[in-house]
Design a protein around this motif. Sequence first.
Motif, mmCIF file in Angstrom:
data_model
loop_
_atom_site.group_PDB
_atom_site.id
_atom_site.type_symbol
_atom_site.label_atom_id
_atom_site.label_comp_id
_atom_site.label_asym_id
_atom_site.label_seq_id
_atom_site.Cartn_x
_atom_site.Cartn_y
_atom_site.Cartn_z
ATOM 1 N N UNK A 21 0.833 -1.206 0.000
ATOM 2 C CA UNK A 21 0.000 0.000 0.000
ATOM 3 C C UNK A 21 0.863 1.250 0.000
ATOM 4 N N UNK A 22 1.947 1.224 0.783
ATOM 5 C CA UNK A 22 2.836 2.380 0.860
ATOM 6 C C UNK A 22 3.622 2.569 -0.434
ATOM 7 N N UNK A 23 4.185 1.464 -0.951
ATOM 8 C CA UNK A 23 5.090 1.566 -2.096
ATOM 9 C C UNK A 23 4.368 1.635 -3.433
ATOM 10 N N UNK A 24 3.333 0.826 -3.617
ATOM 11 C CA UNK A 24 2.667 0.781 -4.921
ATOM 12 C C UNK A 24 1.557 1.820 -5.066
ATOM 13 N N UNK A 25 0.908 2.170 -3.953
ATOM 14 C CA UNK A 25 -0.217 3.104 -4.019
ATOM 15 C C UNK A 25 0.133 4.482 -3.477
ATOM 16 N N UNK A 26 1.309 4.623 -2.900
ATOM 17 C CA UNK A 26 1.760 5.928 -2.457
ATOM 18 C C UNK A 26 1.049 6.471 -1.241
ATOM 19 N N UNK A 27 0.432 5.598 -0.446
ATOM 20 C CA UNK A 27 -0.213 6.045 0.793
ATOM 21 C C UNK A 27 0.819 5.937 1.913
ATOM 22 N N UNK A 28 1.231 7.048 2.501
ATOM 23 C CA UNK A 28 2.306 7.003 3.495
ATOM 24 C C UNK A 28 1.925 6.181 4.727
ATOM 25 N N UNK A 29 2.938 5.611 5.365
ATOM 26 C CA UNK A 29 2.701 4.858 6.585
ATOM 27 C C UNK A 29 2.095 5.719 7.679
ATOM 28 N N UNK A 30 2.484 6.988 7.740
ATOM 29 C CA UNK A 30 1.916 7.892 8.742
ATOM 30 C C UNK A 30 0.410 8.035 8.544
ATOM 31 N N UNK A 31 -0.026 8.076 7.275
ATOM 32 C CA UNK A 31 -1.458 8.190 6.985
ATOM 33 C C UNK A 31 -2.195 6.934 7.407
ATOM 34 N N UNK A 32 -1.602 5.761 7.146
ATOM 35 C CA UNK A 32 -2.222 4.511 7.580
ATOM 36 C C UNK A 32 -2.355 4.469 9.100
ATOM 37 N N UNK A 58 -4.224 5.078 27.970
ATOM 38 C CA UNK A 58 -3.719 4.384 26.788
ATOM 39 C C UNK A 58 -2.307 3.899 27.086
ATOM 40 N N UNK A 59 -2.092 2.601 26.963
ATOM 41 C CA UNK A 59 -0.816 1.977 27.288
ATOM 42 C C UNK A 59 -0.140 1.569 25.987
ATOM 43 N N UNK A 60 0.935 2.271 25.643
ATOM 44 C CA UNK A 60 1.511 2.191 24.303
ATOM 45 C C UNK A 60 2.902 1.575 24.326
ATOM 46 N N UNK A 61 3.127 0.638 23.417
ATOM 47 C CA UNK A 61 4.429 0.006 23.302
ATOM 48 C C UNK A 61 5.392 0.839 22.495
ATOM 49 N N UNK A 62 6.542 0.240 22.180
ATOM 50 C CA UNK A 62 7.621 0.972 21.524
ATOM 51 C C UNK A 62 7.550 0.929 20.005
ATOM 52 N N UNK A 63 6.534 0.229 19.438
ATOM 53 C CA UNK A 63 6.460 0.081 17.994
ATOM 54 C C UNK A 63 5.263 0.788 17.387
ATOM 55 N N UNK A 64 4.867 0.326 16.209
ATOM 56 C CA UNK A 64 3.771 0.981 15.501
ATOM 57 C C UNK A 64 2.417 0.779 16.168
ATOM 58 N N UNK A 65 2.243 -0.325 16.906
ATOM 59 C CA UNK A 65 1.016 -0.505 17.666
ATOM 60 C C UNK A 65 0.892 0.606 18.709
ATOM 61 N N UNK A 66 2.013 0.953 19.312
ATOM 62 C CA UNK A 66 2.018 2.081 20.231
ATOM 63 C C UNK A 66 1.661 3.382 19.537
ATOM 64 N N UNK A 67 2.116 3.549 18.291
ATOM 65 C CA UNK A 67 1.752 4.733 17.520
ATOM 66 C C UNK A 67 0.253 4.829 17.299
ATOM 67 N N UNK A 98 5.562 6.341 14.375
ATOM 68 C CA UNK A 98 5.110 6.327 15.766
ATOM 69 C C UNK A 98 5.778 7.449 16.554
ATOM 70 N N UNK A 99 7.056 7.695 16.285
ATOM 71 C CA UNK A 99 7.754 8.781 16.951
ATOM 72 C C UNK A 99 7.136 10.132 16.640
ATOM 73 N N UNK A 100 6.699 10.300 15.400
ATOM 74 C CA UNK A 100 6.004 11.538 15.009
ATOM 75 C C UNK A 100 4.721 11.697 15.816
ATOM 76 N N UNK A 101 3.975 10.618 15.964
ATOM 77 C CA UNK A 101 2.740 10.677 16.746
ATOM 78 C C UNK A 101 3.039 11.026 18.205
ATOM 79 N N UNK A 102 4.119 10.500 18.738
ATOM 80 C CA UNK A 102 4.522 10.807 20.110
ATOM 81 C C UNK A 102 4.765 12.311 20.251
ATOM 82 N N UNK A 103 5.508 12.893 19.302
ATOM 83 C CA UNK A 103 5.826 14.327 19.380
ATOM 84 C C UNK A 103 4.574 15.181 19.268
ATOM 85 N N UNK A 104 3.638 14.776 18.422
ATOM 86 C CA UNK A 104 2.381 15.524 18.304
ATOM 87 C C UNK A 104 1.651 15.540 19.644
ATOM 88 N N UNK A 105 1.545 14.355 20.273
ATOM 89 C CA UNK A 105 0.837 14.276 21.552
ATOM 90 C C UNK A 105 1.600 15.027 22.645
#
Length: 283
Positions: A21-32, A58-67, A98-105
Motif C-alpha cells: 500500500x505504501x510503495x505501490x499506491x503511495x499512501x504514506x505509513x503515517x497516513x495509515x 492508553x498503554x503504548x508500546x515501543x512500535x507501531x502498535x504504540x503509535x 510512531x515517533x512523530x505521533x509521540x511528538x504531536x501528543x
Amino acid sequence: MEPLLVPVLSAAAMRAADRETIEAFGIPGFTLMETAGRAAAAVILSRYGSMDGRRVVCLCGAGNNGGDGLVVARVLHARGARVFAGCMATAESMPADAGHQFRVLEHLAAEDDGRLSLFDLNLPGLLDRIAGADLLVDALLGTGLTRPLAPKYQEVVDAINAAGAPVVALDLPTGIDSDTGAALGRPVVASGTVTMGALKAGLLLGEGPRVSGWIETAEIGIPPSVLARAAASSGCAFLTTDTAIRAWLPHRPHDAHKYSVGTALVVAGSVGFTGAAVLAAEA
C-alpha cells in the motif's frame, strides 16, 4: 454490503499488505497509522458512548502498535476525555511514524489544560495511574509479539487485567501470538479488540477467542485487492460469510419438494464410528 469472503492474515502477510500500500499506491505509513487510530477511536466511541470527562489510560508500546494508541489518545482527548498516555519508549527510539505521533501528543500535552498527560511506563507508579480508569486501551505490542512477554511488559499486562476497567485492545490483545493464537505469557483479557485492516489468524485460533472479546475490523485505507492477495499467501485464509454461502446455494423454485431436488448420498463413518453417518442421514 457484507463481503463474500473476509481476509484473515498472518503477521507477515499484514506487513506485506502495508508495504504494498505504501510503495505501490503511495499512501504514506503515517497516513495509515493516523487512519487506524482514528478508526479505533470511532469504534470506542460507538461502543462506549461519550468520552466527555471520562478517564482513559492508553498503554503504548515501543512500535507501531504504540503509535496507533497515541492517535487514539489524541482523538479521545479531543472528544473530551481525560487522557493519560503511557509509553514504553521515547519518540527517538520508536519507528519514525510512531515517533512523530509521540511528538504531536507531547506538544498537545505541553499546552493542555491538564486533561492530557504522558508518562513513562518503565517508571514505578503504574497502578496509581490506572486506578479509577473508565477505559484502558492496550496498544502495547499488537502483531509484533513472537516470543514470551518480557518481564516489564508482563508487569503492565498484569496491571491491566487487575484494574477492573473495560479494555480495548488494538490489533490483538498483548500476549497473543498473531499467527497461532497461542498465549506467550499471561495475555491481556480484553473486553473487545479493534484489529487493523484485516482479521488476524490469532484472533480466531488458540487462546485468541477467549481473550479478544468482541472484534471489529477497522478499514485503514489498504485496497481490498491488496488484502485479497495477502490472504492467498501461506498461513492465511478467507473467512466465509452468510452472503457467500447464500451465493453458493442453488436457487430452488417455490414449489420444490424432496422428490424434485434429487437424493443425497452420505459417505461417512467407518466400523465403530458410524455416529456421524447416522446424524448426517437423519438430518
